[in-house]
Design a protein around this motif. Structure first.
Motif, PDB file in Angstrom:
ATOM      1  N   PRO A 157    -105.191 -98.715 -12.287  1.00 27.69           N
ATOM      2  CA  PRO A 157    -104.082 -99.516 -11.733  1.00 27.69           C
ATOM      3  C   PRO A 157    -102.702 -98.964 -12.067  1.00 27.69           C
ATOM      4  O   PRO A 157    -101.756 -99.147 -11.299  1.00 27.69           O
ATOM      5  N   ASP A 158    -102.573 -98.278 -13.206  1.00 28.63           N
ATOM      6  CA  ASP A 158    -101.247 -97.785 -13.608  1.00 28.63           C
ATOM      7  C   ASP A 158    -101.012 -96.330 -13.200  1.00 28.63           C
ATOM      8  O   ASP A 158     -99.986 -95.749 -13.555  1.00 28.63           O
ATOM      9  N   ASP A 159    -101.950 -95.730 -12.460  1.00 26.99           N
ATOM     10  CA  ASP A 159    -101.752 -94.353 -12.001  1.00 26.99           C
ATOM     11  C   ASP A 159    -100.624 -94.294 -10.975  1.00 26.99           C
ATOM     12  O   ASP A 159    -100.555 -95.128 -10.058  1.00 26.99           O
ATOM     13  N   LYS A 160     -99.753 -93.314 -11.140  1.00 26.04           N
ATOM     14  CA  LYS A 160     -98.676 -93.123 -10.179  1.00 26.04           C
ATOM     15  C   LYS A 160     -99.146 -92.182  -9.065  1.00 26.04           C
ATOM     16  O   LYS A 160     -99.845 -91.209  -9.342  1.00 26.04           O
ATOM     17  N   PRO A 161     -98.776 -92.457  -7.818  1.00 27.65           N
ATOM     18  CA  PRO A 161     -99.188 -91.578  -6.730  1.00 27.65           C
ATOM     19  C   PRO A 161     -98.572 -90.186  -6.869  1.00 27.65           C
ATOM     20  O   PRO A 161     -97.475 -90.027  -7.424  1.00 27.65           O
ATOM     21  N   VAL A 162     -99.286 -89.191  -6.375  1.00 24.10           N
ATOM     22  CA  VAL A 162     -98.772 -87.828  -6.389  1.00 24.10           C
ATOM     23  C   VAL A 162     -97.552 -87.737  -5.477  1.00 24.10           C
ATOM     24  O   VAL A 162     -97.529 -88.314  -4.381  1.00 24.10           O
ATOM     25  N   ALA A 163     -96.524 -87.042  -5.915  1.00 16.95           N
ATOM     26  CA  ALA A 163     -95.313 -86.900  -5.107  1.00 16.95           C
ATOM     27  C   ALA A 163     -95.639 -86.213  -3.782  1.00 16.95           C
ATOM     28  O   ALA A 163     -96.299 -85.169  -3.774  1.00 16.95           O
ATOM     29  N   PRO A 164     -95.223 -86.755  -2.651  1.00 17.28           N
ATOM     30  CA  PRO A 164     -95.546 -86.163  -1.355  1.00 17.28           C
ATOM     31  C   PRO A 164     -94.737 -84.895  -1.094  1.00 17.28           C
ATOM     32  O   PRO A 164     -93.691 -84.657  -1.702  1.00 17.28           O
ATOM     33  N   THR A 165     -95.232 -84.083  -0.164  1.00 15.24           N
ATOM     34  CA  THR A 165     -94.576 -82.836   0.234  1.00 15.24           C
ATOM     35  C   THR A 165     -94.005 -82.998   1.637  1.00 15.24           C
ATOM     36  O   THR A 165     -94.731 -83.418   2.554  1.00 15.24           O
ATOM     37  N   PRO A 166     -92.730 -82.691   1.854  1.00 13.27           N
ATOM     38  CA  PRO A 166     -92.194 -82.786   3.221  1.00 13.27           C
ATOM     39  C   PRO A 166     -92.885 -81.795   4.152  1.00 13.27           C
ATOM     40  O   PRO A 166     -93.191 -80.662   3.777  1.00 13.27           O
ATOM     41  N   ALA A 167     -93.137 -82.215   5.370  1.00 14.40           N
ATOM     42  CA  ALA A 167     -93.744 -81.339   6.374  1.00 14.40           C
ATOM     43  C   ALA A 167     -92.696 -80.354   6.901  1.00 14.40           C
ATOM     44  O   ALA A 167     -91.491 -80.623   6.849  1.00 14.40           O
ATOM     45  N   PHE A 242    -107.904 -74.486   6.425  1.00 14.78           N
ATOM     46  CA  PHE A 242    -107.160 -75.745   6.341  1.00 14.78           C
ATOM     47  C   PHE A 242    -107.369 -76.386   4.980  1.00 14.78           C
ATOM     48  O   PHE A 242    -108.354 -76.144   4.288  1.00 14.78           O
ATOM     49  N   ARG A 243    -106.395 -77.212   4.607  1.00 11.17           N
ATOM     50  CA  ARG A 243    -106.449 -77.910   3.325  1.00 11.17           C
ATOM     51  C   ARG A 243    -105.850 -79.309   3.498  1.00 11.17           C
ATOM     52  O   ARG A 243    -104.731 -79.457   4.009  1.00 11.17           O
ATOM     53  N   ALA A 244    -106.608 -80.311   3.094  1.00  7.38           N
ATOM     54  CA  ALA A 244    -106.096 -81.678   3.112  1.00  7.38           C
ATOM     55  C   ALA A 244    -105.118 -81.863   1.963  1.00  7.38           C
ATOM     56  O   ALA A 244    -105.390 -81.448   0.833  1.00  7.38           O
ATOM     57  N   VAL A 245    -103.979 -82.466   2.249  1.00  8.08           N
ATOM     58  CA  VAL A 245    -102.915 -82.619   1.259  1.00  8.08           C
ATOM     59  C   VAL A 245    -102.725 -84.080   0.853  1.00  8.08           C
ATOM     60  O   VAL A 245    -102.486 -84.382  -0.315  1.00  8.08           O
ATOM     61  N   ARG A 246    -102.876 -84.972   1.821  1.00  9.41           N
ATOM     62  CA  ARG A 246    -102.543 -86.385   1.594  1.00  9.41           C
ATOM     63  C   ARG A 246    -103.341 -87.217   2.600  1.00  9.41           C
ATOM     64  O   ARG A 246    -103.502 -86.794   3.761  1.00  9.41           O
ATOM     65  N   PRO A 247    -103.861 -88.399   2.232  1.00  8.60           N
ATOM     66  CA  PRO A 247    -104.625 -89.197   3.197  1.00  8.60           C
ATOM     67  C   PRO A 247    -103.761 -89.645   4.379  1.00  8.60           C
ATOM     68  O   PRO A 247    -102.557 -89.869   4.256  1.00  8.60           O
ATOM     69  N   THR A 248    -104.400 -89.766   5.523  1.00  8.88           N
ATOM     70  CA  THR A 248    -103.765 -90.302   6.728  1.00  8.88           C
ATOM     71  C   THR A 248    -104.459 -91.608   7.078  1.00  8.88           C
ATOM     72  O   THR A 248    -105.697 -91.664   7.119  1.00  8.88           O
ATOM     73  N   PHE A 249    -103.687 -92.656   7.339  1.00  8.52           N
ATOM     74  CA  PHE A 249    -104.240 -93.980   7.595  1.00  8.52           C
ATOM     75  C   PHE A 249    -104.008 -94.388   9.047  1.00  8.52           C
ATOM     76  O   PHE A 249    -103.079 -93.904   9.709  1.00  8.52           O
ATOM     77  N   ASP A 250    -104.825 -95.316   9.497  1.00 12.32           N
ATOM     78  CA  ASP A 250    -104.762 -95.725  10.906  1.00 12.32           C
ATOM     79  C   ASP A 250    -103.659 -96.734  11.186  1.00 12.32           C
ATOM     80  O   ASP A 250    -103.486 -97.167  12.326  1.00 12.32           O
ATOM     81  N   ILE A 251    -102.878 -97.108  10.186  1.00 12.13           N
ATOM     82  CA  ILE A 251    -101.891 -98.172  10.368  1.00 12.13           C
ATOM     83  C   ILE A 251    -100.590 -97.667  10.983  1.00 12.13           C
ATOM     84  O   ILE A 251     -99.725 -98.466  11.346  1.00 12.13           O
ATOM     85  N   ASN A 252    -100.441 -96.338  11.099  1.00 12.32           N
ATOM     86  CA  ASN A 252     -99.252 -95.760  11.720  1.00 12.32           C
ATOM     87  C   ASN A 252     -99.644 -94.515  12.511  1.00 12.32           C
ATOM     88  O   ASN A 252    -100.655 -93.869  12.205  1.00 12.32           O
ATOM     89  N   PRO A 253     -98.864 -94.159  13.540  1.00 15.25           N
ATOM     90  CA  PRO A 253     -99.104 -92.885  14.224  1.00 15.25           C
ATOM     91  C   PRO A 253     -98.876 -91.710  13.274  1.00 15.25           C
ATOM     92  O   PRO A 253     -98.173 -91.832  12.273  1.00 15.25           O
ATOM     93  N   PHE A 254     -99.488 -90.571  13.592  1.00 16.39           N
ATOM     94  CA  PHE A 254     -99.192 -89.328  12.884  1.00 16.39           C
ATOM     95  C   PHE A 254     -99.056 -88.234  13.925  1.00 16.39           C
ATOM     96  O   PHE A 254     -99.291 -88.456  15.122  1.00 16.39           O
TER      97      PHE A 254
END
Length: 291
Positions: A157-167, A242-254
């Motif tokens: 619960p106290d884990d901080k998310p990994v900092a995202p990378t700008p595309a 290819f390499r996955a970097v960050r999860p993509t969710f269905d709640i927004n377009p990508f």
């Protein structure tokens, strides 16, 4: 969960393990994926070229219902080592096409576990399993693939998310994808993927703690290659990484994007490809090399 050295040594006993599976490139899955990707492709017939990455429609796992674990995946063990970490992700891969595959081909896939490695990450233990596939038809080896699988513990619960990378912002071609649950269900059905994170919203939000359904990594990779196919008509791939970097969710377009890497390859045959979420964060990065 702490992975002990004894456990690592046990898992590494799977290195060198191999299995072979036979299949046939049939037309029905090709028609179905064309429809799922909303492509106006002609009806496939005997001899129709199988687009790159569409071999993932074949050699599907057929675990019996009694062999399915609580997350919808087959229970641990068998060909893959029984890694005692709850989360499994297709982290990326490297592929090389040697000969084309076509509808009607009798094909064989030989898979070998190349390595099992352990790393301690910021959020705990990680186990990486590298599997090499060789796919052959009557003419010999047509495709080689290195498949990276990563196992990790559930976050605390106290884990901080990994900092995202700008595309990147220098796309030549871009396409927006609306990943609704019908798209995810159809791709899960096509690949016989029972992993509940892709279709069971209550499970993925309440048990796994994600904000929405997770878009399949292989689906995103397929969309990246499809963008190259649409943008450069008649192109075929020699290599793809290819390499996955960050999860993509269905709640927004990508979006999926691509641009020739002219600095690296002035011929224009090396294409940088990536996916990004609605906030502009990189979710998958890839390189395609054309014939």
């Amino acid at each position: 969960m702490r992975i002990e050295d004894q456990t690592i040594k046990h898992l590494q006993e799977w290195i060198g393990k191999s299995e072979s599976i036979l299949d046939t490139v049939t037309a029905a899955p090709v028609r179905a994926l064309s429809a799922t990707l909303d492509r106006p492709d002609p009806m496939p017939t005997m001899g129709t070229f199988l687009p790159e990455l569409w071999h993932w429609l074949y050699f599907l796992p057929h675990a019996r219902q009694s062999e399915i674990g609580p997350d919808g995946h087959p229970k641990r063990g068998g060909f893959l080592p029984p890694v005692p970490l709850p989360r499994r992700m297709w982290a990326g891969g490297r592929l090389e096409w040697i000969k084309p595959l076509v509808v009607g081909d009798a094909i064989e896939r030989t898979s070998t576990i190349q390595s099992v490695t352990h790393k301690s990450g910021r959020t705990g233990d990680l186990i990486f399993v590298l599997v090499r596939h060789e796919i052959s038809n009557a003419a010999g080896i047509a495709l080689t693939e290195e498949h990276d699988i990563v196992y990790r513990d559930a976050p605390a619960p106290d884990d901080k998310p990994v900092a995202p990378t700008p595309a990147p912002t220098d796309a030549t071609w871009t396409k927006t994808i609306n990943p609704d649950d019908v798209l995810l269900f159809r791709y899960s059905a096509l690949t016989f993927n029972g992993h509940r994170i892709h279709y069971d919203r209550r499970y993925v939000t309440e048990v796994e703690g994600y904000p929405g359904l997770i878009v399949h990594g292989p689906l995103i990779a397929t969309l990246l290659v499809d963008l190259v196919r649409q943008s450069i008509p008649g192109s075929t791939l020699k290599r793809f990484e290819f390499r996955a970097v960050r999860p993509t969710f269905d709640i927004n377009p990508f979006s999926v994007s691509a641009t020739p890497d002219l600095a690296l390859d002035p011929s224009g045959k090396t294409i940088r490809v990536w996916a990004q979420d609605h906030e502009g964060w990189l979710t998958m990065q890839a390189t395609a090399v054309l014939n």
